[in-house]
Motif scaffolding. Structure first.
Motif, PDB file in Angstrom:
ATOM      1  N   PRO A   1      -9.178   0.360   8.951  1.00  0.00           N
ATOM      2  CA  PRO A   1      -8.222   0.725   7.897  1.00  0.00           C
ATOM      3  C   PRO A   1      -7.625  -0.503   7.212  1.00  0.00           C
ATOM      4  O   PRO A   1      -7.351  -1.518   7.851  1.00  0.00           O
ATOM      5  CB  PRO A   1      -7.150   1.514   8.651  1.00  0.00           C
ATOM      6  CG  PRO A   1      -7.862   2.094   9.818  1.00  0.00           C
ATOM      7  CD  PRO A   1      -8.862   1.049  10.227  1.00  0.00           C
ATOM      8  N   GLN A   2      -7.427  -0.398   5.911  1.00  0.00           N
ATOM      9  CA  GLN A   2      -6.892  -1.522   5.129  1.00  0.00           C
ATOM     10  C   GLN A   2      -6.021  -0.979   4.009  1.00  0.00           C
ATOM     11  O   GLN A   2      -6.398  -0.015   3.349  1.00  0.00           O
ATOM     12  CB  GLN A   2      -8.034  -2.365   4.551  1.00  0.00           C
ATOM     13  CG  GLN A   2      -7.573  -3.655   3.877  1.00  0.00           C
ATOM     14  CD  GLN A   2      -8.735  -4.521   3.425  1.00  0.00           C
ATOM     15  OE1 GLN A   2      -9.698  -4.021   2.856  1.00  0.00           O
ATOM     16  NE2 GLN A   2      -8.650  -5.819   3.674  1.00  0.00           N
ATOM     17  N   ALA A   3      -4.844  -1.583   3.804  1.00  0.00           N
ATOM     18  CA  ALA A   3      -3.970  -1.080   2.722  1.00  0.00           C
ATOM     19  C   ALA A   3      -2.940  -2.121   2.311  1.00  0.00           C
ATOM     20  O   ALA A   3      -3.240  -3.048   1.574  1.00  0.00           O
ATOM     21  CB  ALA A   3      -3.303   0.219   3.141  1.00  0.00           C
ATOM     22  N   GLY A   4      -1.694  -1.969   2.812  1.00  0.00           N
ATOM     23  CA  GLY A   4      -0.542  -2.680   2.283  1.00  0.00           C
ATOM     24  C   GLY A   4      -0.664  -4.186   2.167  1.00  0.00           C
ATOM     25  O   GLY A   4      -0.392  -4.767   1.118  1.00  0.00           O
ATOM     26  N   VAL A   5      -1.053  -4.867   3.254  1.00  0.00           N
ATOM     27  CA  VAL A   5      -1.146  -6.324   3.232  1.00  0.00           C
ATOM     28  C   VAL A   5      -2.202  -6.772   2.226  1.00  0.00           C
ATOM     29  O   VAL A   5      -2.008  -7.747   1.490  1.00  0.00           O
ATOM     30  CB  VAL A   5      -1.471  -6.863   4.641  1.00  0.00           C
ATOM     31  CG1 VAL A   5      -1.609  -8.382   4.617  1.00  0.00           C
ATOM     32  CG2 VAL A   5      -0.381  -6.457   5.631  1.00  0.00           C
ATOM     33  N   ALA A   6      -3.323  -6.060   2.179  1.00  0.00           N
ATOM     34  CA  ALA A   6      -4.381  -6.391   1.229  1.00  0.00           C
ATOM     35  C   ALA A   6      -3.901  -6.245  -0.212  1.00  0.00           C
ATOM     36  O   ALA A   6      -4.241  -7.048  -1.086  1.00  0.00           O
ATOM     37  CB  ALA A   6      -5.605  -5.506   1.470  1.00  0.00           C
ATOM     38  N   LEU A   7      -3.084  -5.208  -0.471  1.00  0.00           N
ATOM     39  CA  LEU A   7      -2.531  -5.022  -1.815  1.00  0.00           C
ATOM     40  C   LEU A   7      -1.600  -6.168  -2.183  1.00  0.00           C
ATOM     41  O   LEU A   7      -1.567  -6.625  -3.331  1.00  0.00           O
ATOM     42  CB  LEU A   7      -1.777  -3.690  -1.898  1.00  0.00           C
ATOM     43  CG  LEU A   7      -2.642  -2.431  -1.934  1.00  0.00           C
ATOM     44  CD1 LEU A   7      -1.766  -1.188  -1.860  1.00  0.00           C
ATOM     45  CD2 LEU A   7      -3.482  -2.394  -3.200  1.00  0.00           C
ATOM     46  N   GLY A   8      -0.834  -6.648  -1.207  1.00  0.00           N
ATOM     47  CA  GLY A   8       0.034  -7.794  -1.451  1.00  0.00           C
ATOM     48  C   GLY A   8      -0.763  -9.039  -1.805  1.00  0.00           C
ATOM     49  O   GLY A   8      -0.367  -9.824  -2.681  1.00  0.00           O
ATOM     50  N   MET A   9      -1.889  -9.224  -1.142  1.00  0.00           N
ATOM     51  CA  MET A   9      -2.762 -10.354  -1.458  1.00  0.00           C
ATOM     52  C   MET A   9      -3.340 -10.225  -2.871  1.00  0.00           C
ATOM     53  O   MET A   9      -3.535 -11.216  -3.569  1.00  0.00           O
ATOM     54  CB  MET A   9      -3.891 -10.441  -0.423  1.00  0.00           C
ATOM     55  CG  MET A   9      -3.427 -10.799   0.973  1.00  0.00           C
ATOM     56  SD  MET A   9      -4.786 -10.754   2.179  1.00  0.00           S
ATOM     57  CE  MET A   9      -3.949 -11.295   3.672  1.00  0.00           C
ATOM     58  N   CYS A  10      -3.600  -8.973  -3.281  1.00  0.00           N
ATOM     59  CA  CYS A  10      -4.114  -8.720  -4.637  1.00  0.00           C
ATOM     60  C   CYS A  10      -3.145  -9.210  -5.703  1.00  0.00           C
ATOM     61  O   CYS A  10      -3.552  -9.758  -6.729  1.00  0.00           O
ATOM     62  CB  CYS A  10      -4.365  -7.225  -4.854  1.00  0.00           C
ATOM     63  SG  CYS A  10      -5.868  -6.642  -4.117  1.00  0.00           S
ATOM     64  N   VAL A  11      -1.856  -8.971  -5.466  1.00  0.00           N
ATOM     65  CA  VAL A  11      -0.838  -9.396  -6.433  1.00  0.00           C
ATOM     66  C   VAL A  11      -0.909 -10.912  -6.626  1.00  0.00           C
ATOM     67  O   VAL A  11      -0.841 -11.421  -7.760  1.00  0.00           O
ATOM     68  CB  VAL A  11       0.559  -8.985  -5.949  1.00  0.00           C
ATOM     69  CG1 VAL A  11       1.640  -9.550  -6.859  1.00  0.00           C
ATOM     70  CG2 VAL A  11       0.664  -7.466  -5.887  1.00  0.00           C
ATOM     71  N   THR A  12      -1.073 -11.648  -5.529  1.00  0.00           N
ATOM     72  CA  THR A  12      -1.200 -13.101  -5.619  1.00  0.00           C
ATOM     73  C   THR A  12      -2.492 -13.499  -6.322  1.00  0.00           C
ATOM     74  O   THR A  12      -2.521 -14.445  -7.117  1.00  0.00           O
ATOM     75  CB  THR A  12      -1.173 -13.725  -4.212  1.00  0.00           C
ATOM     76  OG1 THR A  12       0.004 -13.293  -3.533  1.00  0.00           O
ATOM     77  CG2 THR A  12      -1.189 -15.240  -4.277  1.00  0.00           C
ATOM     78  N   ALA A  13      -3.574 -12.754  -6.066  1.00  0.00           N
ATOM     79  CA  ALA A  13      -4.876 -13.080  -6.651  1.00  0.00           C
ATOM     80  C   ALA A  13      -4.883 -12.949  -8.173  1.00  0.00           C
ATOM     81  O   ALA A  13      -5.733 -13.547  -8.845  1.00  0.00           O
ATOM     82  CB  ALA A  13      -5.957 -12.181  -6.050  1.00  0.00           C
ATOM     83  N   ARG A  14      -3.934 -12.189  -8.731  1.00  0.00           N
ATOM     84  CA  ARG A  14      -3.877 -12.033 -10.187  1.00  0.00           C
ATOM     85  C   ARG A  14      -3.563 -13.347 -10.908  1.00  0.00           C
ATOM     86  O   ARG A  14      -3.701 -13.438 -12.124  1.00  0.00           O
ATOM     87  CB  ARG A  14      -2.830 -10.980 -10.567  1.00  0.00           C
ATOM     88  CG  ARG A  14      -3.287  -9.555 -10.279  1.00  0.00           C
ATOM     89  CD  ARG A  14      -2.457  -8.533 -11.072  1.00  0.00           C
ATOM     90  NE  ARG A  14      -3.013  -7.208 -10.952  1.00  0.00           N
ATOM     91  CZ  ARG A  14      -2.559  -6.261 -10.144  1.00  0.00           C
ATOM     92  NH1 ARG A  14      -1.535  -6.520  -9.354  1.00  0.00           N
ATOM     93  NH2 ARG A  14      -3.114  -5.071 -10.100  1.00  0.00           N
ATOM     94  N   GLU A  15      -3.140 -14.369 -10.129  1.00  0.00           N
ATOM     95  CA  GLU A  15      -2.888 -15.679 -10.726  1.00  0.00           C
ATOM     96  C   GLU A  15      -4.173 -16.299 -11.281  1.00  0.00           C
ATOM     97  O   GLU A  15      -4.123 -17.233 -12.078  1.00  0.00           O
ATOM     98  CB  GLU A  15      -2.274 -16.623  -9.686  1.00  0.00           C
ATOM     99  CG  GLU A  15      -0.887 -16.207  -9.224  1.00  0.00           C
ATOM    100  CD  GLU A  15      -0.335 -17.119  -8.154  1.00  0.00           C
ATOM    101  OE1 GLU A  15      -0.859 -18.257  -8.015  1.00  0.00           O
ATOM    102  OE2 GLU A  15       0.616 -16.729  -7.454  1.00  0.00           O
ATOM    103  N   LEU A  16      -5.330 -15.763 -10.894  1.00  0.00           N
ATOM    104  CA  LEU A  16      -6.605 -16.270 -11.391  1.00  0.00           C
ATOM    105  C   LEU A  16      -6.991 -15.646 -12.731  1.00  0.00           C
ATOM    106  O   LEU A  16      -8.095 -15.898 -13.234  1.00  0.00           O
ATOM    107  CB  LEU A  16      -7.720 -16.002 -10.366  1.00  0.00           C
ATOM    108  CG  LEU A  16      -7.585 -16.696  -9.005  1.00  0.00           C
ATOM    109  CD1 LEU A  16      -8.730 -16.282  -8.080  1.00  0.00           C
ATOM    110  CD2 LEU A  16      -7.557 -18.211  -9.167  1.00  0.00           C
TER     111      LEU A  16
END
Length: 430
Positions: A357-372
């Motif tokens: 299972p994968q959800a909340g922490v991965a979504l938080g990482m996505c927000v940071t990845a938008r810097e690209l």
């Protein structure tokens, strides 16, 4: 009124869906997620009828505070699994397995996506590949904990599973910071050692320190009350306070000082359960209080799943590759390390499946990845696709793995007969 109506509809939809899911043998988590998808912006919400569902993603996002609080209580509950008496038995195994399975998932996703980059360099670049590899470390503690609670799972696999899921946050923070720091350096053409190494270490250390401090203070204050009701109220208030403090972020020179809400609340629970002699009873009461909160959290999580990612064939292709590589990494990493450490066959054959299972922490990482920029948007879409798959099938696979390991026991004939007698007596009274 609109917010209260949305909350009531979300909880009712989730509870009604559990009745439909029960004959199918599906966990309540899956039912809540499906209910969220159905009342979300991509299904009933499209009708535009206020109160029937969430008509836009903005309506779901305005309830994000509930998700933050729910994750805080989830982390607080997981902290209860770090009792010293248990850590003496499983601490070393959980630490080694937690690190190995996370790094194995990262390596396999990196290799798979870098191979795709070599074949189709115009579709995926190196920065995107290594960032997705880092996101692969994250495991969703919420879904796993809910399955364990619903079926009252107990046994060697459960004893290892919950500490490993908790450790995933710390490992994931470090791996993501290093990988994303390298990706960002490649993207902008400059190397920043502080963001790659210093910031994640500071975040982990300060998060554990803040959680330990709050746990010690909570234990001291609990002694001022004689009523368990007041103690429970104080415990709940401290989780709220800890979640709010974990939102703090500031800079000291070039260093960004921030906190991980999951790590802070997990350490709060760890300190509390080891220092407070009444922690067992209070934790049990807190679990009952948070039941509707967790149900609402998963319904909102389902409503947040963006179904339009299926419209892009490339996202689907890369998403399936990511899911396959991450699943293989989680399973093989857990299998090999657990077997090498002498765990039982039922543990090393099933542990990796419970970590999908994968959800909340991965979504938080996505927000940071938008810097690209545009590259970050592709990362987010692939991650959202994977989360949609994992969240819907992950809890069911976790339940099956725990059953195979013997940690979930079927109801005995005595319990079933007792329930039947209660139902018959209730019918006679009517």
């Amino acid at each position: 009124m609109q917010i209260l109506l949305s909350l009531s509809v979300a909880i009712l939809a989730g509870l009604l869906m559990t009745r439909l899911a029960k004959p199918l043998g599906l966990p309540s988590v899956t039912a809540y997620l499906v209910a969220g998808v159905l009342i979300g912006p991509f299904c009933l919400g499209r009708l535009g009828i206020e109160g029937l569902g969430f008509t836009s993603m903005a309506e779901v996002e305005q309830l994000s505070l509930i998700s933050d609080v729910a994750l805080g209580f989830i982390a607080f509950s997981i902290g209860n699994e770090f009792r010293l008496s248990q850590l003496r038995q499983t601490g070393k195994q959980a630490t080694i397995i937690g690190i190995v399975q996370a790094l194995t998932a990262t390596v396999l996703v990196d290799l798979a996506l870098l191979g795709f980059h070599l074949l189709f360099p115009q579709l995926l670049d190196v920065e995107q590949a290594i960032t997705l590899g880092a996101i692969a470390t994250a495991t969703a503690p919420a879904a796993t904990l809910m399955v364990v609670r619903q079926y009252k799972a107990k046994g060697p696999l459960t004893d290892l599973l919950l500490p490993i899921v908790a450790l995933d946050d710390a490992v994931g923070l470090v791996v993501f910071a290093v990988s994303f720091g390298i990706a960002k350096a490649m993207h902008v053409g400059s190397f920043d050692l502080i963001s790659i190494l210093v910031n994640p270490i500071v975040e982990i250390v300060l998060s554990l320190g803040l959680g330990a401090l709050m746990g010690a203070i909570l234990t001291k204050i609990e002694k001022l009350f004689n009523s368990n009701t007041n103690r429970l109220n104080m415990t709940i208030a401290f989780v709220f306070l800890t979640v709010s403090l974990a939102k703090l972020e500031f800079t000291i020179g070039p260093v960004t000082v921030g906190f991980s809400s999951l790590l802070v609340c997990m350490m709060l629970g760890t300190m509390f359960c080891n220092l407070c002699p009444l922690s067992d009873e209070l934790m049990e009461k807190a679990d009952r209080w948070t039941s509707p909160l967790f149900a609402l959290f998963f319904v909102l999580s389902g409503a947040e799943l963006e179904l339009d990612v299926f419209a892009n064939l490339m996202i689907v292709l890369l998403g399936l590759l990511y899911v396959a590589a991450r699943s293989a990494g989680k399973y093989l990493g857990a299998y090999c390390s657990a077997r090498a450490l002498g765990c039982s066959r039922s543990v090393y054959h099933n542990l990796g499946i419970t970590l999908l299972p994968q959800a909340g922490v991965a979504l938080g990482m996505c927000v940071t990845a938008r810097e690209l920029g545009e590259a970050g948007e592709l990362i987010c879409n692939i991650t959202l696709f994977a989360i949609l798959i994992y969240e819907l099938i992950g809890p069911m696979l976790t339940k099956q793995a725990l059953q195979r390991a013997g940690d979930i026991q079927p109801m005995s004939e005595e319990v079933l007969n007792r329930r039947q007698i209660k139902l018959q007596n209730a019918e006679k009274k009517k």
